[in-house]
Design an enzyme around this catalytic site. Structure first.
Site, PDB file in Angstrom:
ATOM      1  CD  GLU A  19      31.073 -20.374  14.300  1.00 14.98           C
ATOM      2  OE1 GLU A  19      31.142 -21.248  15.376  1.00 14.98           O
ATOM      3  OE2 GLU A  19      32.218 -19.998  13.936  1.00 14.98           O
ATOM      4  CD  GLU A  67      35.584 -20.301  11.611  1.00 15.77           C
ATOM      5  OE1 GLU A  67      35.372 -19.121  11.510  1.00 15.77           O
ATOM      6  OE2 GLU A  67      35.261 -21.304  10.995  1.00 15.77           O
TER       7      GLU A  67
HETATM    8  C1  3H9 Z   1      31.192 -16.253  13.131  1.00 15.85           C
HETATM    9  O1  3H9 Z   1      32.012 -15.943  13.922  1.00 15.85           O
HETATM   10  C2  3H9 Z   1      31.087 -17.141  11.798  1.00 15.85           C
HETATM   11  C3  3H9 Z   1      32.483 -17.448  11.477  1.00 15.85           C
HETATM   12  O2  3H9 Z   1      32.607 -18.863  11.218  1.00 15.85           O
HETATM   13  C4  3H9 Z   1      32.594 -16.885   9.993  1.00 15.85           C
HETATM   14  C5  3H9 Z   1      31.804 -17.129   8.964  1.00 15.85           C
HETATM   15  C6  3H9 Z   1      32.466 -16.659   7.815  1.00 15.85           C
HETATM   16  N1  3H9 Z   1      29.248  -9.267  16.002  1.00 15.85           N
HETATM   17  O3  3H9 Z   1      27.119  -9.697  24.760  1.00 15.85           O
HETATM   18  P1  3H9 Z   1      27.545  -8.241  24.814  1.00 15.85           P
HETATM   19  C7  3H9 Z   1      28.060  -6.864  20.295  1.00 15.85           C
HETATM   20  S1  3H9 Z   1      29.684 -15.892  13.883  1.00 15.85           S
HETATM   21  C8  3H9 Z   1      28.580  -8.036  16.221  1.00 15.85           C
HETATM   22  O4  3H9 Z   1      26.596  -7.269  25.765  1.00 15.85           O
HETATM   23  P2  3H9 Z   1      29.139  -9.764  26.809  1.00 15.85           P
HETATM   24  C9  3H9 Z   1      26.972  -6.826  21.186  1.00 15.85           C
HETATM   25  O5  3H9 Z   1      25.722  -7.011  20.262  1.00 15.85           O
HETATM   26  C10 3H9 Z   1      29.998 -15.079  15.326  1.00 15.85           C
HETATM   27  N2  3H9 Z   1      28.321  -7.387  17.199  1.00 15.85           N
HETATM   28  O6  3H9 Z   1      28.762  -8.313  25.836  1.00 15.85           O
HETATM   29  C11 3H9 Z   1      26.765  -5.721  21.982  1.00 15.85           C
HETATM   30  O7  3H9 Z   1      26.347  -4.669  21.236  1.00 15.85           O
HETATM   31  P3  3H9 Z   1      25.479  -3.247  21.869  1.00 15.85           P
HETATM   32  C12 3H9 Z   1      30.538 -15.831  16.326  1.00 15.85           C
HETATM   33  C13 3H9 Z   1      28.590  -8.292  18.567  1.00 15.85           C
HETATM   34  O8  3H9 Z   1      30.486  -8.774  27.523  1.00 15.85           O
HETATM   35  C14 3H9 Z   1      28.358  -5.553  22.260  1.00 15.85           C
HETATM   36  O9  3H9 Z   1      28.864  -6.418  21.188  1.00 15.85           O
HETATM   37  N3  3H9 Z   1      30.614 -15.485  17.718  1.00 15.85           N
HETATM   38  C15 3H9 Z   1      29.239  -9.529  18.308  1.00 15.85           C
HETATM   39  O10 3H9 Z   1      28.118  -9.926  27.811  1.00 15.85           O
HETATM   40  C16 3H9 Z   1      28.631  -6.438  23.675  1.00 15.85           C
HETATM   41  O11 3H9 Z   1      28.196  -7.619  23.758  1.00 15.85           O
HETATM   42  C17 3H9 Z   1      29.743 -15.273  18.721  1.00 15.85           C
HETATM   43  O12 3H9 Z   1      28.424 -15.705  18.300  1.00 15.85           O
HETATM   44  C18 3H9 Z   1      29.578 -10.007  16.965  1.00 15.85           C
HETATM   45  N4  3H9 Z   1      30.201 -11.398  16.957  1.00 15.85           N
HETATM   46  O13 3H9 Z   1      29.714 -10.694  25.962  1.00 15.85           O
HETATM   47  C19 3H9 Z   1      29.986 -14.600  19.737  1.00 15.85           C
HETATM   48  N5  3H9 Z   1      29.769 -10.190  19.414  1.00 15.85           N
HETATM   49  O14 3H9 Z   1      26.358  -2.882  22.950  1.00 15.85           O
HETATM   50  C20 3H9 Z   1      28.770 -13.707  20.171  1.00 15.85           C
HETATM   51  C21 3H9 Z   1      29.064  -8.882  20.520  1.00 15.85           C
HETATM   52  O15 3H9 Z   1      25.514  -2.402  20.977  1.00 15.85           O
HETATM   53  N6  3H9 Z   1      29.186 -12.638  21.231  1.00 15.85           N
HETATM   54  N7  3H9 Z   1      28.702  -8.035  19.616  1.00 15.85           N
HETATM   55  O16 3H9 Z   1      24.379  -4.042  22.481  1.00 15.85           O
HETATM   56  C22 3H9 Z   1      29.140 -13.193  22.511  1.00 15.85           C
HETATM   57  O17 3H9 Z   1      28.670 -14.180  22.681  1.00 15.85           O
HETATM   58  C23 3H9 Z   1      29.133 -12.044  23.661  1.00 15.85           C
HETATM   59  O18 3H9 Z   1      28.805 -10.712  22.986  1.00 15.85           O
HETATM   60  C24 3H9 Z   1      30.737 -11.884  24.167  1.00 15.85           C
HETATM   61  C25 3H9 Z   1      30.823 -10.980  25.101  1.00 15.85           C
HETATM   62  C26 3H9 Z   1      30.780 -13.287  24.941  1.00 15.85           C
HETATM   63  C27 3H9 Z   1      31.659 -11.831  23.091  1.00 15.85           C
END
Ligand code: 3H9
Length: 707
Positions: free
Chosen positions: A129, A109
């Site tokens: 999301e 976004e």
């Molecule tokens: C959103 O954006 C809504 C919008 O429309 C705005 C609305 C107003 N937040 O997965 P990993 C942490 S909703 C907080 O092991 P990888 C994760 O918990 C969001 N923390 O790494 C972990 O922490 P820890 C939309 C996050 O390399 C660490 O980062 N976005 C977030 O296998 C490493 O993560 C998503 O849904 C976050 N957004 O994969 C994306 N993302 O080390 C969600 C990650 O303490 N994230 N963490 O356990 C992912 O899909 C994967 O984490 C990503 C990296 C592909 C990015």
């Protein structure tokens, strides 16, 4: 500028670098800092264009998901993202977003509010999301269709899968793919566009005319099929549809309303729980941080049957050369033919390139001997379930394998310590319990024996990630986490048919609850002979006087093993279409009456409660015994290995959502009605319910205590 955002300059181009490890989530202070940098660069007469880029491994992974949890608990939302997007788009200088790693959710976004986007060749963009039970909430559903067209926007917002750089360029989301240094490419691009009028995404309406009601109808139909029971995908489709008929601001207002409704739903809480639960599993208390996982460069698998073949494919898919050994040429040929057929099917469906299939096949060495096993870093045994055979195999491989080699059993029920006793290296022996089909299912239970070393556990946890599995550590007991809980679940499904429900009633009630298939349909698919073999192995442990299901053994004695023989709990035609089996229903009724079981009509609600509460109660016992480290680990097992509906968060989270006091009251009712030996509530569950706690609060207390 701030700790998370830096502003630097290269001649007339300002560079804003977001540096909020690990994934540049838009946590507290980050949107404000980016906005400050945009406003400062935008008002500087020495600046011609602005590049926004992420430090570290990614652009921006989205809003900070932890913030949503706080908001739902009552904290005031900060609402800083929308002002940032407005400031970016209104900036007087062209803003170029430079994407590497991922631009997900709020990250995409932010990128779409920029005037241009360039992307590194291996990067991805997406609106995931819905996987968290929400929809894009910062104009994603309104800007994406303006860039990518309606069909692409619907697909990305409703189903949440990210797309690669090539697809992002072809669909109009980005303007250029940069090979080589991304920042240099972005700056070069910025110089090209510095003096051109900057396009504002919110005003680009030309692609909205691509709208076609058929796109939305097809998406709704697909959502009902592949996202059955979930509300967010339908809300996302509604929001994108609004972009085609409402001006930008009104579309955004509708998006905000739908976002809010989703955010405060139980489904959202459950899916966010599932997200963090999956990331918590790899944190193992008691394993010192300096324990380094060993690198697994070569693997060997014993057995080329259904499980062995799938495990072999899993290694080959992850780029690890693997030997697969069988005892007869015929079995080996059959196993390799199945592997080849599975890969060829993926090629035919366009999911795998022929060249990739050839590479994977080339990594597999089929053979009848143990030649080469001495070089393996891990050997996975996947022979028939039988202790004597397993011990013989482990004694053989212990004699050949190098001392550092991990010896893993794919057993789904047997005692890891007894298997390890056949070797002289119990520290390197553990369970690697894959789920069928092993090349598809994400779950890997890593079963710790009494002597299993920290190093072997750490290695397998890291290996699970490399194999694209989610590894969950389980203690050693019959069935470990998943199958031990499955016992009472399948027991209740069978008791229910003995008491008067039809097979179809039981399957339908659990399907409607959200399971991918009902318990008896699952047994028919897995093969009734599997459970029969295990029951024979453990018959001596059955407690006298405790009710046992009566019909499954009878079906097996008649050769009715489920789908593979065309008959089991139900009957199946040659295309695997299912229909009730009147003979089975008669057999159930006759057997139940002969055993004096009272028959009655049973409501769907009771079917669900008996099956799901049986899971929850056993889960609580596992937790108390330390077989599972966390309640959320049990949820990860059920979500990834047993197709429990993700939007219910897993059995333990589901228990929290209905309230442990209510769970306890229902368990006590079943205890009175069906007997304490099967239904006595787990002491842990009683304690939690008595003190107004939940399984989640128990996990949080344990995490806090572990620091
Ligand atoms: C959103 O954006 C809504 C919008 O429309 C705005 C609305 C107003 N937040 O997965 P990993 C942490 S909703 C907080 O092991 P990888 C994760 O918990 C969001 N923390 O790494 C972990 O922490 P820890 C939309 C996050 O390399 C660490 O980062 N976005 C977030 O296998 C490493 O993560 C998503 O849904 C976050 N957004 O994969 C994306 N993302 O080390 C969600 C990650 O303490 N994230 N963490 O356990 C992912 O899909 C994967 O984490 C990503 C990296 C592909 C990015």
């Amino acid at each position: 500028m701030s700790e998370t955002v830096r502003l630097t300059r290269q001649e007339e181009i300002d560079i804003i670098t977001i540096d909020n490890p690990p994934v540049n989530a838009l946590g507290p202070g980050v949107p404000e800092a980016i906005q400050g940098a945009i406003e400062s660069a935008g008002s500087d007469p020495g600046v011609n264009a602005i590049v926004v880029i992420g430090a570290g491994r990614t652009f921006i992974a989205g809003a900070d998901i932890r913030e949503f949890v706080k908001i739902v608990r009552g904290e005031k939302p900060r609402r800083t993202l929308l002002p940032l997007l407005t400031a970016i788009e209104a900036c007087a200088k062209p803003v170029i977003m430079a994407i590497h790693g991922q631009a997900l959710g709020g990250g995409l976004e932010v990128a779409m509010a920029g005037h241009y986007r360039v992307i590194a060749a291996g990067a991805q963009v997406g609106q995931p999301e819905v996987k968290l039970g929400i929809i894009p909430g910062a104009t994603g559903t309104q800007r994406l269709p303006r860039l990518a067209g309606i069909a692409k926007a619907v697909e990305m917002c409703a189903f949440g899968e990210p797309i690669g750089a090539g697809d992002a360029l072809a669909s109009g989301i980005v303007d250029r793919i940069v090979d080589g240094d991304l920042l240099a490419g972005a700056i070069a691009f910025a110089r090209e566009v510095a003096h051109m009028p900057a396009p504002r995404t919110s005003q680009r309406n030309s692609r909205l005319s691509e709208s076609d009601p058929a796109i939305f109808a097809a998406a709704r139909q697909q959502a009902q099929k592949t996202k059955r029971g979930q509300t967010a995908p339908l809300a996302a489709i509604e929001a994108v549809e609004a972009a085609t008929r409402l001006p930008f601001d009104e579309g955004c207002a509708l998006e905000a309303k739908l976002f809010g409704e989703c955010l405060y739903s139980t489904q959202c809480r459950a899916l966010i729980h599932a997200f963090f639960a999956e990331r918590a599993v790899s944190k193992i208390p008691g394993i010192p941080v300096d324990i380094q996982p060993r690198e697994i460069r070569r693997a060997a698998v014993i057995g080329a049957g259904t499980m062995g073949g799938g495990i072999t494919m899993t290694y080959a898919n992850a780029g690890i050369p693997v030997i697969v050994k069988e005892t007869s040429q015929e079995a080996l040929d059959r196993g390799m033919a199945t592997i080849r057929k599975n890969y060829a099917g993926s090629v035919k469906k366009g999911k795998l390139a022929q060249a990739a299939m050839d590479e994977r096949m080339a990594r597999i060495t089929p053979q009848l001997s143990y030649a080469g096993f001495e070089d393996a870093d891990i050997i996975v045994e996947a022979v028939f379930e039988g202790m004597a055979l397993k011990k013989q195999v482990f004694a053989e491989i212990d004699a050949i394998a190098k001392p550092s080699c991990i010896l893993a059993s794919n057993t789904s029920y047997l005692d890891i310590d007894e298997i390890a006793s056949a070797t002289g290296r119990a520290g390197m022996v553990l369970g690697n319990h894959f789920f069928s089909p092993a090349n598809v299912m994400r779950l890997l239970e890593i079963v710790r024996g009494e002597a299993t070393s920290h190093e072997a556990i750490a290695t397998c946890m890291a290996l699970a990630r490399k194999l694209k599995k989610v590894g969950v550590l389980a203690g050693n007991c019959r069935g470990f986490i998943g199958n031990r809980m499955l016992g009472p679940y399948l027991r209740e499904a069978q008791f229910l048919v003995e008491e008067g429900a039809t097979v179809a009633d039981v399957n339908q009630a659990m399907y409607d609850f959200g399971m991918a298939m009902g318990p008896l349909a699952m047994s028919d698919l897995a093969g009734l002979d599997v459970g029969w073999r295990i029951r024979k192995e453990f018959r001596h442990l059955e407690r006298p006087g405790v009710r046992q299901p009566l019909v499954a053994d009878l079906l097996c004695e008649m050769g009715r093993y489920g789908q593979k023989t065309g008959r089991g709990w139900s009957q199946y035609d040659e295309n695997r279409n299912v229909s009730p089996d009147p003979e089975t229903e008669t057999l159930i009724e006759k057997t139940a009456r002969a055993a004096g079981i009272e028959r009655r009509s049973i409501e769907a609600g009771e079917i669900v409660d008996r099956c799901v509460l049986a899971l929850i109660n056993e889960g609580a016992k596992l937790l108390e015994e330390g077989i599972a480290l966390r309640a959320s680990d049990i949820d990860v097992v059920y979500l990834n290995g047993y197709a429990f509906p993700a939007w219910r968060g897993g059995p333990m989270f589901y228990a929290d959502t209905i309230g442990l006091d209510r769970v306890l009251a229902r368990l006590e009712e079943f205890e009175t009605r069906h007997g304490g030996e099967l239904w006595s509530p787990a002491p842990l569950l009683k304690r939690l319910a008595g003190s107004g706690k939940t399984f989640s609060s128990l996990d949080q207390e344990a995490a806090a205590a572990a620091g």
